[in-house]
Design a protein around this motif. Structure first.
Motif: not given
Length: 75
Positions: A2, A6, A9-12, A17-18, A21, A25, A47, A51
């Motif tokens: 992970l 990351l 990237r800000d999110f996966v 966020a999706t 994420d 998390c 990250w 979130i």
């Protein structure tokens, strides 16, 4: 894995966020209870902070009636 995913990237999966994420998390909000530290994993730490800053997001313990956050007294 992970931490490497990351990087840059800000999110996966990219900029937002999706469900990926949110599904990942959930387990990572409890580092103290599992004896973990994100100190050596700066991408994961950042990250998790992103979130935590999402609108409407609540710490998992806030969603469990009567369960205080670690370090808080019972209310």
């Amino acid at each position: 894995m992970l931490e490497a995913a990351l990087e840059g990237r800000d999110f996966v999966l990219g900029e937002r966020a999706t469900i990926a994420d949110l599904s990942l998390c959930g387990y990572l909000y409890f580092p103290d209870e599992f004896g973990m530290s994100w100190a050596g994993l700066p991408h994961i730490a950042a990250w998790i902070a992103r979130i935590a800053a999402l609108p409407g997001r609540a710490h998992p313990y806030r969603l469990i009636p009567g369960h205080p956050l670690p370090g808080e007294s019972d209310r």
